[in-house]
Design an enzyme around this catalytic site. Structure first.
Site, mmCIF file in Angstrom:
data_model
loop_
_atom_site.group_PDB
_atom_site.id
_atom_site.type_symbol
_atom_site.label_atom_id
_atom_site.label_comp_id
_atom_site.label_asym_id
_atom_site.label_seq_id
_atom_site.Cartn_x
_atom_site.Cartn_y
_atom_site.Cartn_z
ATOM 1 N N ARG A 1 0.811 -1.218 0.000
ATOM 2 C CA ARG A 1 0.000 0.000 0.000
ATOM 3 C C ARG A 1 0.842 1.264 0.000
ATOM 4 O O ARG A 1 0.408 2.318 -0.455
ATOM 5 C CB ARG A 1 -0.906 0.022 1.246
ATOM 6 C CG ARG A 1 -1.898 -1.122 1.319
ATOM 7 C CD ARG A 1 -2.518 -1.193 2.697
ATOM 8 N NE ARG A 1 -1.500 -1.488 3.725
ATOM 9 C CZ ARG A 1 -1.742 -1.525 5.032
ATOM 10 N NH1 ARG A 1 -2.977 -1.274 5.483
ATOM 11 N NH2 ARG A 1 -0.781 -1.815 5.884
ATOM 12 N N GLN B 1 -0.217 24.139 19.631
ATOM 13 C CA GLN B 1 -0.724 24.581 18.344
ATOM 14 C C GLN B 1 -0.011 23.826 17.236
ATOM 15 O O GLN B 1 1.140 23.396 17.395
ATOM 16 C CB GLN B 1 -0.485 26.076 18.130
ATOM 17 C CG GLN B 1 -1.269 26.993 19.031
ATOM 18 C CD GLN B 1 -1.020 28.463 18.697
ATOM 19 O OE1 GLN B 1 -0.077 28.792 17.983
ATOM 20 N NE2 GLN B 1 -1.858 29.329 19.214
ATOM 21 N N HIS C 1 12.678 33.820 14.339
ATOM 22 C CA HIS C 1 11.692 34.093 15.388
ATOM 23 C C HIS C 1 11.940 33.277 16.654
ATOM 24 O O HIS C 1 12.373 32.135 16.583
ATOM 25 C CB HIS C 1 10.281 33.742 14.897
ATOM 26 C CG HIS C 1 9.901 34.383 13.608
ATOM 27 N ND1 HIS C 1 9.219 33.711 12.620
ATOM 28 C CD2 HIS C 1 10.096 35.629 13.138
ATOM 29 C CE1 HIS C 1 9.001 34.518 11.604
ATOM 30 N NE2 HIS C 1 9.537 35.701 11.891
ATOM 31 N N LYS D 1 9.483 23.919 19.133
ATOM 32 C CA LYS D 1 8.825 23.663 17.852
ATOM 33 C C LYS D 1 9.337 22.347 17.276
ATOM 34 O O LYS D 1 10.505 21.979 17.481
ATOM 35 C CB LYS D 1 9.124 24.777 16.841
ATOM 36 C CG LYS D 1 8.652 26.155 17.264
ATOM 37 C CD LYS D 1 9.110 27.210 16.270
ATOM 38 C CE LYS D 1 8.704 28.603 16.742
ATOM 39 N NZ LYS D 1 9.257 29.663 15.857
ATOM 40 N N HIS E 1 14.380 30.678 15.161
ATOM 41 C CA HIS E 1 14.114 29.727 14.080
ATOM 42 C C HIS E 1 13.717 30.464 12.802
ATOM 43 O O HIS E 1 12.975 31.443 12.840
ATOM 44 C CB HIS E 1 12.972 28.785 14.477
ATOM 45 C CG HIS E 1 12.452 27.981 13.336
ATOM 46 N ND1 HIS E 1 11.298 28.305 12.668
ATOM 47 C CD2 HIS E 1 12.961 26.889 12.713
ATOM 48 C CE1 HIS E 1 11.099 27.437 11.693
ATOM 49 N NE2 HIS E 1 12.095 26.567 11.700
ATOM 50 N N LYS F 1 8.522 43.000 8.503
ATOM 51 C CA LYS F 1 8.851 42.758 9.915
ATOM 52 C C LYS F 1 10.165 41.998 10.051
ATOM 53 O O LYS F 1 11.040 42.377 10.838
ATOM 54 C CB LYS F 1 7.717 41.980 10.572
ATOM 55 C CG LYS F 1 7.917 41.656 12.039
ATOM 56 C CD LYS F 1 6.703 40.901 12.548
ATOM 57 C CE LYS F 1 6.801 40.574 14.003
ATOM 58 N NZ LYS F 1 5.612 39.874 14.505
#
Length: 200
Positions: free
Chosen positions: A23, A46, A62, A72, A119, A167
């Site tokens: 598969r 999140q 960031h 993360k 990051h 930004k």
């Protein structure tokens, strides 16, 4: 899954173990117990998806500082990126050092980004999608950033930058502010939390 150490303690590359048959294959992409056994923060609050139209698009660099730091887990599910993290942990022997990893839909690798690491990533091909699992909500007052082209960092972007936000282009250079700007905050008002304003 295989969790592989990087040259900077706390950051890790996650490789999948594929169980293949006629598969296709099955693979576990996240396992709380395996992350805890490897000493990695397993919390996920999140999940975010970033779509990028053009090769050379750059997002970053960031991070959030305490009391709202984030970990993360970053994975490229379509296309390819170079993912870069910079250690900004107070008192770390590798502070301001970086790790760069190529994440592609084909290699199916993920990069675990510890708290207090800036990051960012650059897309290598058009129409690239990146998924983040994040341990906390976006808190604007705790947000910090590094310039992707800061000469004091020398980050290894392989392509010329084609797209970047105003930004991200306007973060101050390290020479223009103290490194302590990335240290924990004494107070952050909780009403600034707003997941709808999540940035990528």
């Amino acid at each position: 899954m295989n969790i592989l150490a990087t040259p900077i303690e706390g950051a890790a590359v996650v490789e999948l173990e594929l169980r293949e048959d006629d598969r296709g294959f099955f693979a576990r992409t996240y396992d709380r117990a395996a992350f805890e056994a490897a000493g990695l923060e397993p919390a996920v609050e999140q999940c975010n998806l970033s779509f990028n139209r053009k090769a050379g698009t750059l997002r970053g660099m960031h991070l959030q500082v305490a009391p709202h730091p984030e970990t993360k887990l970053v994975r490229c599910v379509r296309g390819a990126i170079v993912d870069v993290i910079v250690d900004l942990r107070p008192d770390s022997p590798t502070r301001l050092e970086h790790v760069a990893v190529e994440l592609t839909a084909e290699n199916r690798r993920a990069l675990f980004v510890p708290a207090y690491f800036a990051h960012g990533f650059q897309t290598l091909v058009d129409d690239t999608e990146v998924i983040y699992q994040v341990s906390g909500a976006y808190t604007p007052a705790a947000e910090r950033g590094l310039r992707h082209d800061d000469p004091d960092l020398g980050l290894p972007w392989p392509l010329n930058t084609t797209v970047i936000s105003d930004k991200d282009q306007s973060w101050p250079l390290l020479s223009e502010r103290p490194v302590s700007d990335f240290d924990p905050l004494p107070h952050v008002r909780s009403h600034t939390d707003d997941p709808r304003r999540r940035r990528a």
